[in-house]
Design an enzyme around this catalytic site. Structure first.
Site, short mmCIF file in Angstrom:
data_model
loop_
_atom_site.label_atom_id
_atom_site.label_comp_id
_atom_site.label_asym_id
_atom_site.label_seq_id
_atom_site.Cartn_x
_atom_site.Cartn_y
_atom_site.Cartn_z
N HIS A 1 41.61 13.36 7.17
CA HIS A 1 41.94 12.68 8.42
C HIS A 1 43.14 11.75 8.27
O HIS A 1 43.76 11.37 9.27
CB HIS A 1 40.72 11.94 8.99
CG HIS A 1 40.37 10.67 8.30
ND1 HIS A 1 39.34 10.57 7.38
CD2 HIS A 1 40.89 9.41 8.39
CE1 HIS A 1 39.23 9.33 6.97
NE2 HIS A 1 40.17 8.60 7.55
N ASP B 1 36.52 16.67 4.80
CA ASP B 1 37.52 15.61 4.93
C ASP B 1 38.24 15.30 3.61
O ASP B 1 38.33 14.13 3.20
CB ASP B 1 36.88 14.34 5.48
CG ASP B 1 37.91 13.38 6.07
OD1 ASP B 1 39.00 13.85 6.45
OD2 ASP B 1 37.64 12.17 6.12
N SER C 1 40.46 4.80 3.31
CA SER C 1 40.10 6.22 3.33
C SER C 1 40.88 7.02 2.31
O SER C 1 42.12 6.97 2.28
CB SER C 1 40.34 6.81 4.72
OG SER C 1 39.35 6.40 5.62
#
Length: 543
Positions: A189, A229, A300
């Site tokens: 992402h 992801d 992330s």
């Protein structure tokens, strides 16, 4: 698990009225009957279809020829697979070569030993560029030194215009090196605009080293996996520190972990915490870890490590609206898909085109019970039926749904698997079958709905099996059975409740379904009730 259920239920039922589009879809009542290859016309039509598939998907054609049991067609398909295998070798597409080789091996191709590369050599070629990792590695380095192996990811998207004013538009994430020659891992992402074919804007990808926050180093995306992801990037530098991939299998609730990243762009940030849970079904592909280490936007893709610097998981800071609710993707998932990521492009996950849950008997896990099979799908063509219990995949024993998810993560689409099932729940009636696995769609539940009638598809979507009760009003049903723990069960539905499905709608992305239902619910005293039911069209129970 309970926390995630509450979150999903809240999100779906609070926002569904804003998500749903105004249009509803009509459904055909046609249900595909069992394929009977003894009928000449059926065989001839299947041969025609196989000949078409030979050019676009030789592995699927080979599998369907095997099911057809026509030696001439099977030989023709085998030669096409061999031709494709040789072509992939010449192009050094080892990941694809292995798929072709495995298909030939599974169906007992007689000339297998004459092929240029065997299992061992293909595995060596696949592993050639992939670093060797030690799950139990121990070092005496200070935890602070591991920061050198992390980077800040920058996706520069130019200028964003809001209310007539321009703002710098960028995405910031984290990453970590897994090889000396500049390969690194982050979340999908973080870099999704770099690989999204629908994105038409400006974007450039850079990384910044922990020991040099001034220099932007150009990077490229090598491979990505949107389902779990993850993404593999490459920069043309020598990594200042390389992380070892450990194992999260030994982690338990309460174990200490450390997270490194760039929250809101603050490089070289290290936080610590514990494992809060190990079985959160955040992704449909498998369970992730819940952690209490402080992570924020920008974390992330950073590493979640133990005291020896071994990567145990990859930070997923994707639910920032819930303060203190943080997650990490187990490193085992990365290990499974890494060969596919190195081969380049999108890693396509596979599915059997079925639905089911863990089968238990007297508290013992027996495998995964198949509770729904999509008409015309691969499971259907293979001969899988409702009530069958899946007990192994390619020789790996399957005790529960989590085992199946773990195995399927490493099985890429457009390949053939060897599965073992116990027919109709009879553990003594064991059959081995070969199944071709296609690419898992983003919203499998929508495909179930589109390829079946409501009475059947609602079982996989809501957990309630319906039976028609009126020939004059095709919207009227009675509930035949309800799956415990399903949306129908949690909404108070019971067996024999009469319902009328008045409307079915979807949001624009086709990832949420909304049904307007009129019912006399037994648990609510048989009062006439108009209810709205909503459900996500992806689920861990779709496999």
């Amino acid at each position: 698990m309970k926390t995630m259920k509450v979150i999903r239920f809240f999100i779906l039922n609070f926002f569904v009225y804003f998500l749903i589009s105004c249009s509803s879809l009509d459904q055909s009542n046609y249900v595909l009957q069992s394929i009977d290859y003894t009928i000449e016309d059926v065989r001839n039509e299947e041969i025609k279809r196989i000949n078409v598939l030979l050019e676009e998907d030789p592995i699927q054609a080979y599998w369907r020829a095997y099911l057809l049991n026509d030696s001439k067609t099977l030989d023709l398909c085998a030669e096409k697979v061999v031709e494709s295998y040789k072509k992939s070798l010449s192009e050094e597409k080892w990941f694809l070569s292995k798929k072709y080789y495995d298909s030939l091996k599974k169906f007992g191709y007689e000339k297998l030993n004459t092929l240029e590369k065997d299992d061992e050599s293909l595995n060596s070629l696949l592993a050639k560029n992939i670093p060797v990792f030690d799950a139990n590695k121990k070092t005496n380095e200070k935890v602070s030194k591991y920061i050198l192996g992390t980077v800040t990811i920058w996706v520069d998207k130019g200028i964003r215009i809001e209310n007539g004013m321009g703002f710098a538009d960028r995405v910031i994430g984290s990453g970590f090196f897994i090889s000396k020659d500049g390969y690194l891992i982050t979340n999908h992402h973080v870099i999704q605009d770099m690989v999204n074919p629908k994105y038409e804007g400006y974007s450039k990808l850079f990384v910044k080293l922990a020991n040099d926050s001034e220099t932007r180093i150009p990077a490229k995306v090598v491979g990505w996996d949107s389902a779990i992801d993850l993404a593999l990037l490459k920069v043309e530098i020598e990594a200042p520190y390389v992380f070892n991939l450990g194992s999260s299998k030994d982690l338990s609730v309460g174990d200490k972990i450390y997270c490194i990243g760039s929250p809101i762009g603050l490089e070289r940030t290290l936080t610590s915490g514990i494992v809060s849970a190990t079985d959160r079904m955040l992704f449909s592909a498998g369970a992730v870890m819940q952690i209490d280490a402080a992570v924020n936007s920008g974390n992330s893709g950073g590493p979640c490590i133990d005291e020896f610097g071994n990567v145990q998981a990859i930070v997923f800071a994707g639910m920032l609206q819930y303060e203190g609710l943080n997650f990490a993707i187990p490193v085992e998932y990365l290990k499974e898909v890494l060969p596919g990521l190195y081969s380049g492009g999108k890693y396509e996950h596979s599915w059997l085109e079925a639905y089911g849950r863990t089968k238990k008997s007297l508290g013992k896990e027996m495998g995964v019970e198949i509770q729904y099979v999509m008409p015309s799908g691969n499971a259907y063509r293979t001969g899988l039926e409702v009530g069958d219990i899946l007990t192994s995949v390619d020789g790996t024993k399957i005790n529960n749904l989590e085992d199946l998810q773990s195995v399927m993560i490493g099985k890429s689409a457009k390949s053939i698997l060897n599965i073992t099932v116990c027919k109709n729940g009879n553990m003594d009636d064991v059959e081995n079958k070969y199944i071709y696995v296609s690419e898992r769609p983003i919203n499998p539940g929508y495909k179930f709905y589109s390829n079946d009638i409501i009475a059947n598809s609602f079982y996989a979507i809501y957990g309630m099996k319906l039976k028609p009760v009126s020939t004059s009003n095709k919207k009227k049903y009675a509930i035949e059975s309800v799956i415990r723990g399903s949306i129908a069960d949690e909404s108070g539905f019971s067996e024999n409740d009469p319902i009328e499905v008045r409307k079915v709608d979807f949001n624009d992305e086709k990832n949420v379904i909304f049904s307007e239902i009129y019912t006399k619910n037994r648990k609510k005293g048989y009062l006439d009730i108009k209810m709205g039911l909503s459900a996500p069209l992806d689920s861990p129970y779709y496999f």
